[in-house]
Design a protein around this motif. Structure first.
Motif, PDB file in Angstrom:
ATOM      1  N   ARG A  56       0.834  -1.203   0.000  1.00  0.00           N
ATOM      2  CA  ARG A  56       0.000   0.000   0.000  1.00  0.00           C
ATOM      3  C   ARG A  56       0.871   1.257   0.000  1.00  0.00           C
ATOM      4  O   ARG A  56       0.672   2.156  -0.813  1.00  0.00           O
ATOM      5  CB  ARG A  56      -0.930   0.004   1.206  1.00  0.00           C
ATOM      6  CG  ARG A  56      -1.756   1.292   1.313  1.00  0.00           C
ATOM      7  CD  ARG A  56      -2.564   1.382   2.571  1.00  0.00           C
ATOM      8  NE  ARG A  56      -1.697   1.330   3.733  1.00  0.00           N
ATOM      9  CZ  ARG A  56      -2.120   1.084   4.954  1.00  0.00           C
ATOM     10  NH1 ARG A  56      -3.390   0.847   5.208  1.00  0.00           N
ATOM     11  NH2 ARG A  56      -1.267   1.055   5.954  1.00  0.00           N
ATOM     12  N   ARG A  62       1.210   3.880  -3.150  1.00  0.00           N
ATOM     13  CA  ARG A  62       0.821   5.276  -2.941  1.00  0.00           C
ATOM     14  C   ARG A  62       1.973   6.220  -3.270  1.00  0.00           C
ATOM     15  O   ARG A  62       1.754   7.301  -3.813  1.00  0.00           O
ATOM     16  CB  ARG A  62       0.379   5.502  -1.489  1.00  0.00           C
ATOM     17  CG  ARG A  62      -1.002   4.968  -1.204  1.00  0.00           C
ATOM     18  CD  ARG A  62      -1.417   5.235   0.221  1.00  0.00           C
ATOM     19  NE  ARG A  62      -2.779   4.789   0.463  1.00  0.00           N
ATOM     20  CZ  ARG A  62      -3.388   4.884   1.626  1.00  0.00           C
ATOM     21  NH1 ARG A  62      -2.757   5.417   2.669  1.00  0.00           N
ATOM     22  NH2 ARG A  62      -4.623   4.446   1.763  1.00  0.00           N
ATOM     23  N   ASP A 110      -5.332   0.787  -1.126  1.00  0.00           N
ATOM     24  CA  ASP A 110      -5.372   0.195   0.206  1.00  0.00           C
ATOM     25  C   ASP A 110      -5.073  -1.293   0.076  1.00  0.00           C
ATOM     26  O   ASP A 110      -4.792  -1.782  -1.012  1.00  0.00           O
ATOM     27  CB  ASP A 110      -6.732   0.417   0.853  1.00  0.00           C
ATOM     28  CG  ASP A 110      -6.647   0.483   2.379  1.00  0.00           C
ATOM     29  OD1 ASP A 110      -5.580   0.152   2.944  1.00  0.00           O
ATOM     30  OD2 ASP A 110      -7.652   0.854   3.000  1.00  0.00           O
ATOM     31  N   TYR A 111      -5.124  -2.004   1.173  1.00  0.00           N
ATOM     32  CA  TYR A 111      -4.929  -3.449   1.145  1.00  0.00           C
ATOM     33  C   TYR A 111      -5.998  -4.098   2.016  1.00  0.00           C
ATOM     34  O   TYR A 111      -6.607  -3.441   2.860  1.00  0.00           O
ATOM     35  CB  TYR A 111      -3.529  -3.834   1.635  1.00  0.00           C
ATOM     36  CG  TYR A 111      -3.369  -3.784   3.133  1.00  0.00           C
ATOM     37  CD1 TYR A 111      -3.466  -4.939   3.897  1.00  0.00           C
ATOM     38  CD2 TYR A 111      -3.131  -2.588   3.787  1.00  0.00           C
ATOM     39  CE1 TYR A 111      -3.333  -4.898   5.270  1.00  0.00           C
ATOM     40  CE2 TYR A 111      -2.991  -2.532   5.154  1.00  0.00           C
ATOM     41  CZ  TYR A 111      -3.089  -3.693   5.896  1.00  0.00           C
ATOM     42  OH  TYR A 111      -2.967  -3.644   7.255  1.00  0.00           O
ATOM     43  N   ALA A 171      -3.622  -5.797  -2.503  1.00  0.00           N
ATOM     44  CA  ALA A 171      -3.366  -4.357  -2.446  1.00  0.00           C
ATOM     45  C   ALA A 171      -3.603  -3.765  -3.824  1.00  0.00           C
ATOM     46  O   ALA A 171      -3.349  -4.403  -4.843  1.00  0.00           O
ATOM     47  CB  ALA A 171      -1.929  -4.084  -1.999  1.00  0.00           C
TER      48      ALA A 171
END
Length: 132
Positions: free
Chosen positions: A42, A46, A61-62, A73
């Motif tokens: 994650r 990002r 997200d995961y 993820a």
């Protein structure tokens, strides 16, 4: 009978019992490693995601599935352009943010599992106050 070889294994039952006792510690360590892997993916995704509005980056997200033994993820399903960012189009170059992170984690994961399982085993040994 000439040439006959006999092998006797002593302590196999004791070893089997010990291995059965280790199973929960190995599973806990593996779950911890999987969660750490999900968090790392994650964060990596990002950090690499292209940012215009921040929606793609913020959607990454995961989640843990399969009783915590699998981490997924990536961007949220509602970000319909995520695939185009990753692979590009005829009018836009690819800006990979998933594949580099997944490849890095693939290489790191075995050591991550070893580390977390070892920690669980050490914790278990400490609670038993004896060495195997």
């Amino acid at each position: 009978m000439p040439g006959r070889v006999s092998v006797e294994i002593r302590g196999a039952d004791k070893l089997t019992d010990r291995l059965k006792q280790l199973r929960p510690a190995v599973k806990r360590g593996t779950r911890t490693a999987v969660e750490a892997s999900g968090k790392a993916m994650r964060t990596g995704m990002r950090n690499l995601a292209p940012v215009r509005t921040g929606a793609l980056r913020d959607s990454i997200d995961y989640e843990l599935v399969n009783d915590g033994l699998t981490a997924r993820a990536g961007p949220g399903d509602w970000i319909d352009y995520a695939i185009f960012q990753e692979f590009g189009t005829s009018r836009m170059p690819a800006q990979p943010y998933i594949r580099p992170v997944a490849e890095a984690e693939r290489r790191l994961f075995p050591e991550r599992v070893r580390m977390h399982v070892r920690e669980e085993m050490d914790r278990r040994r400490g609670s038993r106050r004896s060495r195997w």
